[in-house]
Each structure stands twice: as C-alpha cells, then as structure tokens.
Scaffold this motif. Structure first.
Motif, mmCIF file in Angstrom:
data_model
loop_
_atom_site.group_PDB
_atom_site.id
_atom_site.type_symbol
_atom_site.label_atom_id
_atom_site.label_comp_id
_atom_site.label_asym_id
_atom_site.label_seq_id
_atom_site.Cartn_x
_atom_site.Cartn_y
_atom_site.Cartn_z
ATOM 1 N N PHE A 233 7.497 19.421 4.384
ATOM 2 C CA PHE A 233 8.866 19.593 3.918
ATOM 3 C C PHE A 233 8.957 19.341 2.411
ATOM 4 O O PHE A 233 8.313 18.429 1.878
ATOM 5 C CB PHE A 233 9.807 18.662 4.672
ATOM 6 N N GLU A 234 9.800 20.126 1.750
ATOM 7 C CA GLU A 234 9.941 20.023 0.312
ATOM 8 C C GLU A 234 10.447 18.638 -0.080
ATOM 9 O O GLU A 234 11.344 18.080 0.535
ATOM 10 C CB GLU A 234 10.934 21.091 -0.181
ATOM 11 N N GLY A 235 9.829 18.104 -1.125
ATOM 12 C CA GLY A 235 10.251 16.813 -1.658
ATOM 13 C C GLY A 235 9.568 15.623 -1.026
ATOM 14 O O GLY A 235 9.834 14.479 -1.430
ATOM 15 N N ILE A 236 8.684 15.833 -0.033
ATOM 16 C CA ILE A 236 7.987 14.733 0.642
ATOM 17 C C ILE A 236 6.499 14.828 0.356
ATOM 18 O O ILE A 236 5.882 15.872 0.594
ATOM 19 C CB ILE A 236 8.251 14.762 2.153
ATOM 20 N N THR A 237 5.914 13.748 -0.177
ATOM 21 C CA THR A 237 4.499 13.741 -0.570
ATOM 22 C C THR A 237 3.808 12.497 -0.045
ATOM 23 O O THR A 237 4.239 11.383 -0.324
ATOM 24 C CB THR A 237 4.371 13.751 -2.105
ATOM 25 N N PRO A 238 2.718 12.662 0.744
ATOM 26 C CA PRO A 238 1.956 11.475 1.184
ATOM 27 C C PRO A 238 1.309 10.794 -0.019
ATOM 28 O O PRO A 238 0.857 11.457 -0.955
ATOM 29 C CB PRO A 238 0.896 12.046 2.130
ATOM 30 N N ASP A 239 1.251 9.479 0.004
ATOM 31 C CA ASP A 239 0.561 8.722 -1.030
ATOM 32 C C ASP A 239 -0.768 8.194 -0.517
ATOM 33 O O ASP A 239 -1.442 7.474 -1.178
ATOM 34 C CB ASP A 239 1.444 7.558 -1.506
ATOM 35 N N ALA B 249 0.727 6.934 9.766
ATOM 36 C CA ALA B 249 0.081 7.706 8.697
ATOM 37 C C ALA B 249 -0.043 9.184 9.083
ATOM 38 O O ALA B 249 0.121 10.076 8.243
ATOM 39 C CB ALA B 249 -1.294 7.114 8.391
ATOM 40 N N ALA B 250 -0.310 9.452 10.352
ATOM 41 C CA ALA B 250 -0.393 10.846 10.816
ATOM 42 C C ALA B 250 0.970 11.524 10.728
ATOM 43 O O ALA B 250 1.066 12.710 10.355
ATOM 44 C CB ALA B 250 -0.923 10.886 12.247
ATOM 45 N N GLN B 251 2.034 10.787 11.042
ATOM 46 C CA GLN B 251 3.383 11.337 10.936
ATOM 47 C C GLN B 251 3.735 11.655 9.486
ATOM 48 O O GLN B 251 4.408 12.653 9.200
ATOM 49 C CB GLN B 251 4.384 10.360 11.536
ATOM 50 N N VAL B 252 3.266 10.822 8.574
ATOM 51 C CA VAL B 252 3.475 11.088 7.145
ATOM 52 C C VAL B 252 2.861 12.427 6.759
ATOM 53 O O VAL B 252 3.472 13.235 6.044
ATOM 54 C CB VAL B 252 2.873 9.950 6.291
ATOM 55 N N ARG B 253 1.647 12.679 7.229
ATOM 56 C CA ARG B 253 0.988 13.949 6.904
ATOM 57 C C ARG B 253 1.751 15.138 7.501
ATOM 58 O O ARG B 253 1.825 16.210 6.898
ATOM 59 C CB ARG B 253 -0.458 13.921 7.404
ATOM 60 N N GLN C 143 0.854 -1.185 0.000
ATOM 61 C CA GLN C 143 0.000 0.000 0.000
ATOM 62 C C GLN C 143 0.892 1.238 0.000
ATOM 63 O O GLN C 143 1.734 1.393 0.881
ATOM 64 C CB GLN C 143 -0.887 -0.005 1.245
ATOM 65 N N PRO C 144 0.752 2.123 -0.999
ATOM 66 C CA PRO C 144 1.589 3.330 -1.030
ATOM 67 C C PRO C 144 1.436 4.144 0.255
ATOM 68 O O PRO C 144 0.322 4.321 0.757
ATOM 69 C CB PRO C 144 1.044 4.096 -2.242
ATOM 70 N N LEU C 145 2.546 4.620 0.771
ATOM 71 C CA LEU C 145 2.534 5.371 2.025
ATOM 72 C C LEU C 145 3.061 6.783 1.837
ATOM 73 O O LEU C 145 2.412 7.761 2.214
ATOM 74 C CB LEU C 145 3.362 4.625 3.068
ATOM 75 N N ILE C 146 4.259 6.901 1.237
ATOM 76 C CA ILE C 146 4.883 8.223 1.092
ATOM 77 C C ILE C 146 5.895 8.170 -0.049
ATOM 78 O O ILE C 146 6.505 7.128 -0.293
ATOM 79 C CB ILE C 146 5.568 8.637 2.420
ATOM 80 N N SER C 147 6.023 9.276 -0.768
ATOM 81 C CA SER C 147 7.050 9.407 -1.806
ATOM 82 C C SER C 147 7.960 10.564 -1.434
ATOM 83 O O SER C 147 7.500 11.581 -0.890
ATOM 84 C CB SER C 147 6.416 9.689 -3.175
ATOM 85 N N ASP C 148 9.258 10.397 -1.714
ATOM 86 C CA ASP C 148 10.177 11.512 -1.481
ATOM 87 C C ASP C 148 11.212 11.566 -2.597
ATOM 88 O O ASP C 148 11.599 10.548 -3.172
ATOM 89 C CB ASP C 148 10.827 11.443 -0.094
#
Length: 314
Positions: free
Chosen positions: A308-314, A299-303, A165-170
C-alpha cells in the motif's frame, strides 16, 4: 530461607528412590546402569549428608527406616514437581502453550496484530494473547515495568534505556468524506486544509505530536475544537461531517475506515510527515518462544502491508 545441603545431588536422590522401589541394591544398580558398589557409595554419602540412616540392611533385603519412609514421600513429590516443570518447559518450547502480552497503539493493534491471530490460533491454540491499547508514553511505561513482553509504537522519552528496533514507517495523509474535492487534487499541501473544519486526535497520541512538530501546519489543524482518543472514533466523526483529518497511512488501513464506505484517504505531498513505528523491549530480556512467534507473524504482516502507498517496512 530454603535449606538444601550442597553435598546432596539429584543422582543420589534418584539412587535412593530406586533402591526403595526395588527393595534391593542389585536390581536398583542394574536399572540405574551403575555398579553395585557405586550405588552403595551414593546411598552412604546421602545418609552421611542428611545425618540419618535411610535403610535398614540385612544380607538379603533392604528396608526403609521410619526416617527413610517419610523422606521418600517428599523425594517423590519433588520428582513429580520437577517432571511437571520439565513438561511445562517442553510445552513452552514446542509452542503448545504460552502467554504473550503486547502493548501497542490502536491502529497497530487493528492493522498489524489482529489480522495475524486467526492463523496463529489455528496452529497454536494453546497460546494466550493479551493486546493492550495505550499511548506512546503508556506503552513505554508498560515495557519498562515488565508487564508486557514487548511494545509496538512510537519512541517516547519515558522509554529511557529501552531497546527499540525499527519496524515500519508510514506517511501522513488526508482522510475525508468521498465528496471532498481535495481527495482528487493533483497536489495536496497542508495549507490547503486551513479553511476546513478539522478533527484531531488527543495531544497524548504520537500522531497529534507529529502534526504539532511538522513545518507549515496551519494553526486551525493544531488548535481544533474537537479531539478524539482513537482512530475509530475519529473516522466516525469524519463520516458524520464534523471535519477532515490527517492520519498515517497505516492508520488509514484501520478496519473502521473500510466499514464507513464513505471515506477516502490520500497522502500529503507537503509537508511529507513520516511516522516511525518501533518494536520496544526491555534490555537483556529475550522474547519467549510464544512472543517470538507473534513478533515473526507481525513482521510478515508488515511486509504484506508494504503493497500500500505510503507504507514502508524498516
């Protein structure tokens, strides 16, 4: 092999226990909210299924036979075990206790998972957490074997039929000492790093594999004489002047980078390299309440990190 007669019910065992406790059918029937005839029938069926008399009956009293006395000890021990089992399940459901095992990449542990633990421990002190650092392949193998509740990391062929399951992209960027001019460049491309000493991560890491597959990467960045196994060591090496490196934005949030104080990070403009971090689970295996709690906090920490630049929740 365990033997338990199919025609013996928990209701019958409860009836047996209560009659033994009360020493008579009438008060036992009242306690169990049964008619006296229904209670007598339950005891008759139980004795018939077991092939032994459990009670000696007179017109006024009911007493246990020798077989009944021995069986009562076993029944009450079984009831105590069941009560404890239900209590344990209740504790797990109410998050008063539980154990969670998670395998993840080093930067995921440091940046995503560790920061959520103080609040979780304050609210649920009975939950135990094991965090296991591993490579993408190792994470997949641990999840596959069922030795962890879930994994967090990059996809790997060893995962086979695991659910992801996608979580985060950086995005990837340059990490270097603050006096490196390229940190201030208007535009940064990988080719600009070709003349610099480069520090890499070992080839079993997902970061190293991403760099190797990216277009236009200078060979000096791929065939570096110094490779390290985790981000903390890499940042130490960069801080010591052994070279620059390329890491994902999430890895750049590693506490070690902040502790150095003399390192900076900026995103690469070209090539644009994205690392996708996934939640990895075994199919047809639901998370325990404690594991689900930790995943929700993750998941809350991901949000939170999305600022920060370059970090995107999936």
């Amino acid at each position: 092999m365990p033997v338990f007669p199919n025609n013996v019910s928990l209701r019958q065992l409860r009836a047996f226990d209560e009659v033994a406790r009360q020493g008579a059918f009438a008060p036992a029937a009242r306690e169990l909210c049964l008619t006296q005839s229904a209670l007598s029938e339950s005891i008759r069926q139980l004795e018939e299924a077991l092939g032994l008399r459990l009670f000696d009956r007179t017109t006024r009293t009911v007493g246990l036979t020798a077989a009944g006395q021995a069986f009562l000890l076993d029944v009450r021990q079984a009831f105590e075990s069941l009560e404890q089992g239900f209590q344990n399940l209740g504790d797990l459901a109410a998050l008063r206790r539980g154990k969670v095992r998670i395998a993840a990449a080093p930067s995921v542990l440091a940046v995503l998972l560790l920061p959520v633990l103080p609040a979780l421990r304050a609210r649920h002190p009975g939950i135990e957490v094991d965090l296991i650092e591993d490579s993408a392949e190792g994470i997949a193998q641990r999840v596959q074997a069922g030795s962890v509740d879930f994994g967090v990391g990059a996809a790997h062929p060893a995962g086979g039929d695991l659910l992801t399951q996608p979580l985060i992209s950086d995005a990837m960027g340059l990490v270097a000492r603050l006096d490196e001019p390229l940190l201030q460049a208007g535009r940064l491309v990988a080719a600009d790093l070709a003349h610099l000493a480069f520090v890499g991560l070992t080839t079993d890491t997902a970061i190293s594999q991403l760099l190797a597959s990216a277009p236009g990467m200078p060979q000096s960045l791929l065939q570096t004489p110094l490779r390290l196994s985790n981000p903390q060591l890499l940042f130490e090496a960069v801080s010591l002047g052994l070279g620059v490196s390329i890491v994902p934005a999430l890895t750049a949030r590693h506490p070690s980078l902040g502790l150095q104080g003399d390192l900076g990070f900026r995103l690469l403009d070209e090539p644009r390299i994205l690392r996708r971090t996934l939640l990895i689970q075994r199919p047809r295996r639901a998370l325990s309440p404690a594991a689900q709690l930790l995943f929700d906090a993750l998941a809350a920490q991901v949000r939170t990190l999305a600022q920060f630049e370059g970090i995107t929740p999936d």
